[in-house]
Write an enzyme that holds these catalytic residues in place. Sequence first.
Site, PDB file in Angstrom:
ATOM      1  N   HIS A 189       0.813  -1.450   0.129  1.00 50.31           N
ATOM      2  CA  HIS A 189       0.009   0.061   0.100  1.00 50.31           C
ATOM      3  C   HIS A 189       1.265   1.131  -0.103  1.00 50.31           C
ATOM      4  CE1 HIS A 189       0.801  -0.331   4.323  1.00 50.31           C
ATOM      5  NE2 HIS A 189       0.709   1.119   4.660  1.00 50.31           N
ATOM      6  N   HIS A 249      -0.979   3.893  10.443  1.00 48.68           N
ATOM      7  CA  HIS A 249       0.247   4.562   9.873  1.00 48.68           C
ATOM      8  C   HIS A 249       0.082   6.193  11.183  1.00 48.68           C
ATOM      9  CE1 HIS A 249       0.048   2.275   6.828  1.00 48.68           C
ATOM     10  NE2 HIS A 249       1.871   2.832   6.232  1.00 48.68           N
ATOM     11  N   HIS A 293      10.822  -1.484   1.552  1.00 48.34           N
ATOM     12  CA  HIS A 293      10.989   0.070   1.278  1.00 48.34           C
ATOM     13  C   HIS A 293      11.102   1.009   2.710  1.00 48.34           C
ATOM     14  CE1 HIS A 293       7.072  -0.416   2.906  1.00 48.34           C
ATOM     15  NE2 HIS A 293       6.611   1.340   3.737  1.00 48.34           N
TER      16      HIS A 293
END
Length: 280
Positions: A12, A60, A193
């Site tokens: 995502h 997040h 990442h």
Amino acid sequence: MATLVGGITTSHVPAIGRAIAKNLQSDPYWKPFFDGFAPVHRWLEAEAKPDVVVVVYNDHGLNFFLDKMPTFAVGAAAEYRNADEGWGIPQVPPFTGEQDLSWHLIDSLIGDDFDLTTCQEMVVDHAFTLPMALLWPTQVWPVKVVPVCINTVQFPLPSAKRCYALGEAIGRAVRSWKNDQRVLVLGTGGLSHQLDGQRAGFINKDFDLQFMESLVHDPRWATQFSIHELVEKTGTQGVELLMWLATRGALGDEVRRVHQNYHIPISNTASGLMVMAPRD
Ligand code: DHB
Ligand code: FE
């Protein structure tokens, strides 16, 4: 009893929302990413036909912030709304909660010694909304949802082994839900990442591909690594692959790989996609 029809795992990235809003799916930058979802759409329509999706994702800092950070949280709301500012993505339609499964999942997981936070109010971010929009591009959601959050924001994080075990417990809970429904598990995050710090932009293709392969043939392989080892191998945010482990744990010992795609980069992220079905 409910049927667990399979698992989908996908990365995502907020930029996906912008690409959708600007209709960039055929743009050379985006095409290899969006094309990966065509076989997923076919599988969902022809085979999986889910009624409910258990979405395993990491918030997040939107619904939970640093002041209150549950390790594991399960939504039990009637409705979930997007509240992600991200790239200024348009509001996606709200998601309808499957509250009966939420409470069954909560009962079953707490019965299995997972000390959860239960959330009767919950807003969702890009990690929830964008994978749903990738699966159902019309954004007319044909499914109800149950969100499951795993903390990857504030250390200490739950171990890979614990997340796999959570997934196994989710699988048991779904299969014991006394409701004749078809349930899909959708895990979102990763793959490698790192968004900030000295290693910003770090991607580890070799590890990602080995990890994806392991999910089919040796699903507990990644549980040998500590969180710090996973951060070392995949980047600070690559540790979101914990969602993939939980999803895989739900599917049982043997799976059939239905589909896989891997593409670098989307933003600063190695984007991975897998569809797995349990072998009964
Ligand atoms: C970005 C954000 C994420 O949550 C993620 O998992 C990957 C990339 C980003 O801001 O680019
Ligand atoms: Fe993320």
